[in-house]
Design a protein around this motif. Structure first.
Motif, PDB file in Angstrom:
ATOM      1  N   ALA A   1      46.249 -40.211 -12.426  1.00 32.97           N
ATOM      2  CA  ALA A   1      45.920 -38.984 -13.160  1.00 32.97           C
ATOM      3  C   ALA A   1      46.110 -37.766 -12.271  1.00 32.97           C
ATOM      4  O   ALA A   1      46.613 -36.722 -12.712  1.00 32.97           O
ATOM      5  N   SER A   2      45.715 -37.878 -10.998  1.00 35.03           N
ATOM      6  CA  SER A   2      45.911 -36.776 -10.060  1.00 35.03           C
ATOM      7  C   SER A   2      47.387 -36.452  -9.894  1.00 35.03           C
ATOM      8  O   SER A   2      47.771 -35.282  -9.822  1.00 35.03           O
ATOM      9  N   GLY A   3      48.220 -37.484  -9.837  1.00 39.58           N
ATOM     10  CA  GLY A   3      49.652 -37.245  -9.671  1.00 39.58           C
ATOM     11  C   GLY A   3      50.330 -36.768 -10.941  1.00 39.58           C
ATOM     12  O   GLY A   3      51.018 -35.741 -10.948  1.00 39.58           O
ATOM     13  N   ALA A   4      50.113 -37.499 -12.036  1.00 42.38           N
ATOM     14  CA  ALA A   4      50.829 -37.206 -13.276  1.00 42.38           C
ATOM     15  C   ALA A   4      50.312 -35.951 -13.971  1.00 42.38           C
ATOM     16  O   ALA A   4      51.100 -35.111 -14.430  1.00 42.38           O
ATOM     17  N   LEU A   5      48.985 -35.806 -14.035  1.00 49.96           N
ATOM     18  CA  LEU A   5      48.394 -34.717 -14.819  1.00 49.96           C
ATOM     19  C   LEU A   5      48.109 -33.478 -13.980  1.00 49.96           C
ATOM     20  O   LEU A   5      48.682 -32.416 -14.203  1.00 49.96           O
ATOM     21  N   THR A   6      47.213 -33.601 -13.005  1.00 51.26           N
ATOM     22  CA  THR A   6      46.780 -32.402 -12.287  1.00 51.26           C
ATOM     23  C   THR A   6      47.775 -31.938 -11.226  1.00 51.26           C
ATOM     24  O   THR A   6      47.697 -30.799 -10.778  1.00 51.26           O
ATOM     25  N   SER A   7      48.698 -32.798 -10.816  1.00 49.39           N
ATOM     26  CA  SER A   7      49.752 -32.369  -9.892  1.00 49.39           C
ATOM     27  C   SER A   7      51.043 -32.080 -10.659  1.00 49.39           C
ATOM     28  O   SER A   7      51.433 -30.922 -10.797  1.00 49.39           O
ATOM     29  N   GLY A   8      51.701 -33.116 -11.176  1.00 49.53           N
ATOM     30  CA  GLY A   8      52.992 -32.933 -11.851  1.00 49.53           C
ATOM     31  C   GLY A   8      52.942 -31.947 -13.005  1.00 49.53           C
ATOM     32  O   GLY A   8      53.574 -30.880 -12.970  1.00 49.53           O
ATOM     33  N   LEU A   9      52.176 -32.266 -14.047  1.00 52.09           N
ATOM     34  CA  LEU A   9      52.080 -31.374 -15.206  1.00 52.09           C
ATOM     35  C   LEU A   9      51.363 -30.072 -14.840  1.00 52.09           C
ATOM     36  O   LEU A   9      51.691 -29.007 -15.380  1.00 52.09           O
ATOM     37  N   GLY A  10      50.399 -30.140 -13.916  1.00 51.61           N
ATOM     38  CA  GLY A  10      49.690 -28.931 -13.502  1.00 51.61           C
ATOM     39  C   GLY A  10      50.620 -27.894 -12.901  1.00 51.61           C
ATOM     40  O   GLY A  10      50.525 -26.698 -13.209  1.00 51.61           O
ATOM     41  N   TYR A  11      51.563 -28.342 -12.051  1.00 51.91           N
ATOM     42  CA  TYR A  11      52.498 -27.403 -11.448  1.00 51.91           C
ATOM     43  C   TYR A  11      53.452 -26.829 -12.485  1.00 51.91           C
ATOM     44  O   TYR A  11      53.810 -25.647 -12.435  1.00 51.91           O
ATOM     45  N   VAL A  12      53.884 -27.658 -13.430  1.00 50.85           N
ATOM     46  CA  VAL A  12      54.773 -27.174 -14.488  1.00 50.85           C
ATOM     47  C   VAL A  12      54.090 -26.080 -15.304  1.00 50.85           C
ATOM     48  O   VAL A  12      54.676 -25.037 -15.608  1.00 50.85           O
ATOM     49  N   VAL A  13      52.831 -26.309 -15.664  1.00 46.82           N
ATOM     50  CA  VAL A  13      52.064 -25.307 -16.418  1.00 46.82           C
ATOM     51  C   VAL A  13      51.896 -24.031 -15.589  1.00 46.82           C
ATOM     52  O   VAL A  13      52.024 -22.911 -16.105  1.00 46.82           O
ATOM     53  N   TRP A  14      51.626 -24.175 -14.306  1.00 47.53           N
ATOM     54  CA  TRP A  14      51.431 -23.007 -13.440  1.00 47.53           C
ATOM     55  C   TRP A  14      52.714 -22.184 -13.330  1.00 47.53           C
ATOM     56  O   TRP A  14      52.688 -20.959 -13.387  1.00 47.53           O
ATOM     57  N   TYR A  15      53.856 -22.849 -13.197  1.00 53.07           N
ATOM     58  CA  TYR A  15      55.114 -22.121 -13.112  1.00 53.07           C
ATOM     59  C   TYR A  15      55.403 -21.381 -14.414  1.00 53.07           C
ATOM     60  O   TYR A  15      55.959 -20.278 -14.407  1.00 53.07           O
ATOM     61  N   ALA A  16      55.001 -21.978 -15.531  1.00 54.72           N
ATOM     62  CA  ALA A  16      55.169 -21.293 -16.818  1.00 54.72           C
ATOM     63  C   ALA A  16      54.266 -20.069 -16.896  1.00 54.72           C
ATOM     64  O   ALA A  16      54.657 -19.012 -17.393  1.00 54.72           O
ATOM     65  N   ALA A  17      53.033 -20.186 -16.392  1.00 56.33           N
ATOM     66  CA  ALA A  17      52.096 -19.056 -16.403  1.00 56.33           C
ATOM     67  C   ALA A  17      52.578 -17.940 -15.486  1.00 56.33           C
ATOM     68  O   ALA A  17      52.406 -16.751 -15.785  1.00 56.33           O
ATOM     69  N   LEU A  18      53.180 -18.305 -14.351  1.00 50.51           N
ATOM     70  CA  LEU A  18      53.616 -17.311 -13.370  1.00 50.51           C
ATOM     71  C   LEU A  18      54.618 -16.312 -13.942  1.00 50.51           C
ATOM     72  O   LEU A  18      54.710 -15.171 -13.467  1.00 50.51           O
ATOM     73  N   LYS A  19      55.366 -16.734 -14.960  1.00 49.66           N
ATOM     74  CA  LYS A  19      56.356 -15.832 -15.563  1.00 49.66           C
ATOM     75  C   LYS A  19      55.697 -14.619 -16.202  1.00 49.66           C
ATOM     76  O   LYS A  19      56.344 -13.581 -16.363  1.00 49.66           O
ATOM     77  N   GLY A  20      54.430 -14.734 -16.562  1.00 45.67           N
ATOM     78  CA  GLY A  20      53.733 -13.623 -17.201  1.00 45.67           C
ATOM     79  C   GLY A  20      52.667 -12.983 -16.333  1.00 45.67           C
ATOM     80  O   GLY A  20      51.890 -12.167 -16.816  1.00 45.67           O
ATOM     81  N   LEU A  21      52.623 -13.355 -15.032  1.00 47.29           N
ATOM     82  CA  LEU A  21      51.604 -12.821 -14.134  1.00 47.29           C
ATOM     83  C   LEU A  21      52.245 -12.010 -13.014  1.00 47.29           C
ATOM     84  O   LEU A  21      53.291 -12.386 -12.489  1.00 47.29           O
ATOM     85  N   LYS A  22      51.611 -10.902 -12.671  1.00 46.27           N
ATOM     86  CA  LYS A  22      52.041 -10.162 -11.493  1.00 46.27           C
ATOM     87  C   LYS A  22      51.629 -10.954 -10.255  1.00 46.27           C
ATOM     88  O   LYS A  22      50.713 -11.763 -10.286  1.00 46.27           O
ATOM     89  N   ARG A  23      52.325 -10.671  -9.141  1.00 47.92           N
ATOM     90  CA  ARG A  23      52.087 -11.452  -7.927  1.00 47.92           C
ATOM     91  C   ARG A  23      50.634 -11.359  -7.468  1.00 47.92           C
ATOM     92  O   ARG A  23      50.013 -12.365  -7.115  1.00 47.92           O
ATOM     93  N   ALA A  24      50.076 -10.145  -7.451  1.00 45.05           N
ATOM     94  CA  ALA A  24      48.693  -9.964  -7.009  1.00 45.05           C
ATOM     95  C   ALA A  24      47.728 -10.681  -7.951  1.00 45.05           C
ATOM     96  O   ALA A  24      46.746 -11.290  -7.512  1.00 45.05           O
ATOM     97  N   THR A  25      48.017 -10.630  -9.246  1.00 47.66           N
ATOM     98  CA  THR A  25      47.160 -11.306 -10.225  1.00 47.66           C
ATOM     99  C   THR A  25      47.212 -12.813 -10.028  1.00 47.66           C
ATOM    100  O   THR A  25      46.187 -13.498 -10.082  1.00 47.66           O
ATOM    101  N   ALA A  26      48.406 -13.338  -9.787  1.00 42.53           N
ATOM    102  CA  ALA A  26      48.563 -14.777  -9.577  1.00 42.53           C
ATOM    103  C   ALA A  26      47.800 -15.239  -8.345  1.00 42.53           C
ATOM    104  O   ALA A  26      47.166 -16.305  -8.356  1.00 42.53           O
ATOM    105  N   ALA A  27      47.838 -14.431  -7.288  1.00 39.40           N
ATOM    106  CA  ALA A  27      47.105 -14.793  -6.069  1.00 39.40           C
ATOM    107  C   ALA A  27      45.603 -14.705  -6.279  1.00 39.40           C
ATOM    108  O   ALA A  27      44.837 -15.562  -5.817  1.00 39.40           O
ATOM    109  N   THR A  28      45.183 -13.674  -7.002  1.00 39.18           N
ATOM    110  CA  THR A  28      43.751 -13.458  -7.203  1.00 39.18           C
ATOM    111  C   THR A  28      43.128 -14.519  -8.095  1.00 39.18           C
ATOM    112  O   THR A  28      42.013 -14.990  -7.848  1.00 39.18           O
TER     113      THR A  28
END
Length: 297
Positions: free
Chosen positions: A225-252
């Protein structure tokens, strides 16, 4: 007419903003989930750190590979050509030390050490390469370092020193991995390539620790679950979110991860929320927020 109106509404700025918020929340929960699942597996099941790392890396690589296959034929080659062995080495350093650190560290303490080390690595790299900090940013950096020192100072509530050192090493590894991944045209393909390259390293670590290996279905499930969900799919979701976030907002917004992890440790794992952890968290996260949000001089 109703269909046109519906399509327009679905693509409105408000709906886009809501989508980014939802994706960001899911990603932060996934990042916190990595710590909680690792701690739960290593504390509550017979599985040991090397086996947990191998299953986590393998599960993440498999899920990311499936995602690339689903995206289209050309992406099959992307996972082999994207990423690099250097990034894979940084990834496996993070993953291995992360797992071994959580043999003894509480979930919230580990997440705070990890997050602080990641940000310190990235901020330190910026300073070393000529980035100038405003006075408020220097104040924030000193505050964060003071909080980190206070957290690990010897005392009744101090975390175990070897495990703390391992988690700081994990944070440095993840910081290096993050720095190497900046500017990737296709971060999902690059992440898939790096996880695939990290798999032989994970096998080698597991083979080296084979004498201590213990197979356990529950521990295997947590690692998967850590690999498939919170790592693999988690990173995919985060990269999708990053498209709509400013750099400072993403870091914060990542400041929320140690807080979520600590809350999860208390609610789900029965861990104790110490005064030292609360004070150190306020100093470290507040200091990093000053660095991220203050304007450069």
């Amino acid at each position: 007419m109703s269909k046109i109106t519906s399509d327009a509404a679905s693509s409105s700025p408000s709906s886009h903003g809501a989508r980014v918020v939802v994706l960001t929340v899911i990603a932060m929960l996934a990042f916190a989930g990595n710590s909680l699942l690792c701690r739960l597996a290593l504390r509550g099941t017979p599985i040991e750190a090397a086996s947990f790392t191998l299953v986590r890396i393998g599960s993440a690589a498999l899920v990311l590979w499936i995602i690339l296959l689903a995206r289209g034929g050309a992406d099959r080659r992307d996972a082999r050509s994207a990423g690099s062995w250097a990034s894979a080495l940084a990834l496996i350093v993070y993953a291995v030390t992360f797992s071994y650190a959580y043999v003894q560290l509480a979930a919230g303490t580990g997440a705070l050490l990890l997050f602080g080390a990641v940000q310190a690595t990235m901020i330190g790299y910026g300073i070393a390469t000529g980035e100038r900090l405003a006075p408020a940013q220097w104040l924030g950096l000193l505050l964060a370092l003071a909080g980190l020192v206070w957290l690990v100072l010897p005392g009744l509530a101090a975390p175990e020193p070897v495990s703390s050192s391992l988690m700081v090493t994990a944070g440095i590894g993840w910081g290096v991995y993050s720095l190497r991944g900046r500017g990737q045209s296709d971060p999902v393909a690059a992440t898939a390539g790096n996880f695939l390259r990290a798999l032989p390293f994970a096998v080698a670590v597991s083979a080296f620790a084979f004498a201590h290996a213990r197979f356990d279905i529950a521990g295997f499930a947590y690692a998967a679950a850590s690999g498939a969900l919170t790592s693999g799919l988690g990173y995919v979701v985060w990269y999708a979110a990053l498209k709509g976030l400013k750099r400072a907002t993403a870091a914060t917004v990542q400041l929320s991860v140690p807080v979520i992890t600590a809350a999860g440790g208390v609610l789900l794992l029965g861990e104790t929320l110490t005064a030292r952890l609360v004070a150190s968290s306020a100093a470290i996260l507040g200091g990093i927020a000053l660095v991220v949000l203050s304007r450069r001089g």
